[in-house]
Scaffold this motif. Structure first.
Motif, short mmCIF file in Angstrom:
data_model
loop_
_atom_site.label_atom_id
_atom_site.label_comp_id
_atom_site.label_asym_id
_atom_site.label_seq_id
_atom_site.Cartn_x
_atom_site.Cartn_y
_atom_site.Cartn_z
N ARG A 1 0.83 -1.20 0.00
CA ARG A 1 0.00 0.00 0.00
C ARG A 1 0.86 1.25 0.00
NH1 ARG A 1 -3.96 1.13 4.92
NH2 ARG A 1 -4.64 -0.99 4.39
N GLU A 2 1.91 1.27 0.82
CA GLU A 2 2.78 2.45 0.88
C GLU A 2 3.46 2.70 -0.47
OE1 GLU A 2 3.91 2.08 5.64
OE2 GLU A 2 5.23 1.25 4.10
N ALA A 3 3.94 1.63 -1.11
CA ALA A 3 4.60 1.79 -2.41
C ALA A 3 3.62 2.35 -3.44
CB ALA A 3 5.15 0.44 -2.87
N ILE A 4 2.37 1.89 -3.39
CA ILE A 4 1.37 2.37 -4.36
C ILE A 4 1.00 3.82 -4.08
CG2 ILE A 4 -1.04 2.09 -5.07
CD1 ILE A 4 -0.62 -0.94 -4.76
N ILE A 5 0.89 4.19 -2.80
CA ILE A 5 0.60 5.59 -2.46
C ILE A 5 1.69 6.50 -3.00
CG2 ILE A 5 0.45 7.24 -0.55
CD1 ILE A 5 -0.85 4.97 1.10
N ILE A 6 2.95 6.11 -2.82
CA ILE A 6 4.07 6.94 -3.26
C ILE A 6 4.13 6.98 -4.79
CG2 ILE A 6 6.59 7.15 -3.26
CD1 ILE A 6 6.48 5.76 -0.47
N ALA A 7 3.96 5.81 -5.44
CA ALA A 7 4.07 5.74 -6.90
C ALA A 7 2.96 6.52 -7.60
CB ALA A 7 4.05 4.28 -7.36
N THR A 8 1.73 6.46 -7.04
CA THR A 8 0.60 7.12 -7.72
C THR A 8 0.27 8.49 -7.15
OG1 THR A 8 -1.04 6.11 -6.23
CG2 THR A 8 -0.43 4.87 -8.20
N GLY A 9 0.94 8.87 -6.06
CA GLY A 9 0.61 10.13 -5.42
C GLY A 9 1.70 11.16 -5.40
N PHE A 10 2.95 10.71 -5.44
CA PHE A 10 4.07 11.64 -5.36
C PHE A 10 4.91 11.67 -6.64
CE2 PHE A 10 3.84 10.43 -0.68
CZ PHE A 10 3.07 11.52 -0.35
N SER A 11 4.88 10.61 -7.43
CA SER A 11 5.76 10.50 -8.60
C SER A 11 5.18 11.23 -9.79
CB SER A 11 5.99 9.02 -8.92
OG SER A 11 6.62 8.36 -7.85
N THR A 12 4.96 12.50 -9.63
CA THR A 12 4.42 13.32 -10.72
C THR A 12 5.54 13.87 -11.58
OG1 THR A 12 2.91 15.14 -11.21
CG2 THR A 12 4.38 15.42 -9.33
N VAL A 13 5.18 14.61 -12.61
CA VAL A 13 6.20 15.16 -13.50
C VAL A 13 7.03 16.20 -12.77
CG1 VAL A 13 4.89 14.70 -15.58
CG2 VAL A 13 4.61 16.89 -14.41
N SER A 14 8.21 16.47 -13.28
CA SER A 14 9.14 17.35 -12.60
C SER A 14 8.74 18.81 -12.70
CB SER A 14 10.54 17.18 -13.20
OG SER A 14 10.57 17.71 -14.50
N ALA A 15 9.42 19.62 -11.89
CA ALA A 15 9.18 21.06 -11.94
C ALA A 15 9.48 21.63 -13.32
CB ALA A 15 10.05 21.76 -10.87
N ALA A 16 10.46 21.05 -14.02
CA ALA A 16 10.76 21.52 -15.38
C ALA A 16 9.57 21.29 -16.30
CB ALA A 16 12.00 20.80 -15.91
#
Length: 463
Positions: A223-238
């Motif tokens: 669950r933690e890995a999925i939360i991080i992968a789908t919730g924090f791994s967005t495109v970069s500031a660039a």
């Protein structure tokens, strides 16, 4: 748990318990002295913050510094920019063929095919040999001139500037300070704060690589890995700069950036508590690093300083980040052209996104967005490619453009790159469940971003 156990080769981001200094990866005699490391931490972190977050007015245009540099290349050195873009695309197409990774699985085969198509479309555009149907100004010319060229220039330059934010301790200090709120708000361990920030200001590919590595080390539950992968791994500031430029929001860059970051993390906190993510296994045996005793501010300072003491090779740090930016730009630019054109053709000549947009229409209508059905249709296209909402809604009212920009980032999941990247990891998440999570994130983003956009317009923050 050591930095060697968690980080991918070549990464400079350490992670350690709160009450212990980071283990040295260099002999003591090769580390920088504490005064020099402190000066380096302050100076380089300040450079990174200024380059990314302080707008400067040059030639009557107000934007952040590295965007000025990329814009100069695209507008004043157009032929050079096109030449460099083709070098990037040729590298992006040739690399999977040369190393054989194109036949690793069906996902790689599809992505490689799209890259080849994207390169072919670019050649057809510059040689003026493309069919008339795709040479309309809002089709291939728009994708090449307004998206592919800026992405190809901004991402490598942005990656170079990111070295100042990621390589000298600022990120680690922020991660330690974030530890007390990660578990109660986002249901992830405190140490994941570094993953979250690295993914947001770095890139989703690097963030997913780190997350997958930690998951395989049994330091994250499913669950933690999925939360991080789908919730924090967005495109970069660039990439956020590209979205903001396309939608005409660079005048409000800081408001757009920080509100998008906050909304993305709010949405993640909500999706972590609802199906389907809530139903995944959350059991894991690991050392508890979230209840360490001691002065957190001091721990953050010492970890940041320890990281800065290791950063002895400035050229290598800069080159490593720049190389990663080149690799990412090379991989994604031809895909953007191919997938972007496919999405634009589907949006213009088929009812695919009309049907999907009907599911979002109640939410764009209830939040008082202008032309809610058109807004819903445009935002639904983000499932194919995260840039499509920006492309389809570039002429919309400012509220719609702002919400579309937020949705492009905070939805996180899209088929042209992010979903295949997740499938390439060991995280057990299927495509249907990713589509459900995407829909939840888009709906929640609209419900949060639209009221904030109304408020920002009322207060004059957005005009």
């Amino acid at each position: 748990m050591s930095e060697r156990d968690i980080l991918p080769p070549g990464s400079s981001v350490p992670r350690t318990p709160l009450d212990s200094p980071a283990p040295a990866s260099l002999p003591p005699e090769k580390l920088l002295s504490q005064p020099v490391a402190l000066m380096q931490l302050i100076v380089f972190s300040t450079i990174g913050l200024v380059m990314f977050f302080v707008p400067f007015t040059i030639g009557e245009k107000s934007t952040i510094l590295f965007d000025h540099g990329a814009t100069y290349l695209v507008t004043q050195q157009h032929s050079l920019a096109v030449f460099l873009l083709f070098l990037l695309m040729i590298y992006g197409v040739g690399r999977p063929i040369y190393d054989g990774s194109w036949r690793k699985n069906i996902t790689n085969m599809i992505l490689t095919a799209f890259k080849i198509i994207g390169l072919a479309l670019a050649v057809m555009y510059v040689s003026d040999m493309a069919p008339a149907i795709i040479m309309e100004k809002d089709m291939l010319p728009f994708l090449f001139e307004k998206l592919a060229l800026p992405v190809g220039m901004i991402v490598p330059i942005g990656a170079l500037i990111l070295a100042f934010l990621l390589g000298f301790g600022l990120l680690e200090m922020f991660g330690v300070l974030m530890q007390p709120i990660m578990k109660p708000i986002w249901k992830t361990p405190g140490s994941s704060a570094i993953d979250a920030v690295a993914s947001f200001v770095g890139s989703y590919s690097i963030g997913l690589l780190i997350t997958n590595r930690v998951f395989l080390q049994n330091q994250y539950s499913v669950r933690e890995a999925i939360i991080i992968a789908t919730g924090f791994s967005t495109v970069s500031a660039a990439f956020m700069v590209i979205v903001a430029k396309t939608l005409g929001l660079m005048e409000f860059w800081n408001l757009f950036f920080w509100s998008t970051l906050i909304i993305t993390f709010i949405v993640t906190a909500i999706t972590a508590r609802i199906p389907p993510i809530r139903g995944f296994d959350d059991s894991v045996e690991r050392l508890d690093l979230d209840n360490q005793q001691g002065n957190r501010l001091a721990a953050a300072y010492h970890l940041g300083l320890a990281t800065s003491r290791r950063a002895t090779d400035l050229k290598q740090i800069m080159w490593s980040n720049f190389r990663d930016g080149l690799t990412m730009a090379a991989a994604i630019v031809p895909s953007i052209i191919a997938v972007g054109l496919t999405g634009l053709l589907l949006a213009k000549y088929t009812p695919v996104f009309d049907a999907l947009g009907l599911l979002l229409y109640p939410f764009t209508w209830i939040t008082g967005m202008p032309e809610p059905l058109e807004a819903a249709k445009g935002m639904s296209a983000g499932l194919a490619e995260m840039f499509l909402p920006a492309l389809l809604l570039t002429e919309a009212e400012v509220l719609t453009r702002y919400v579309a920009g937020v949705v492009s980032i905070s939805s996180v999941l899209f088929f042209s790159a992010m979903i295949p990247c997740v499938l390439a990891t060991e995280i057990p998440l299927s495509v249907p469940k990713m589509v459900i999570i995407w829909f939840e994130r888009v709906v929640l983003s609209i419900l949060i971003a639209a009221p904030f956009g109304h408020l920002a317009i009322y207060l004059g923050w957005i005009s």
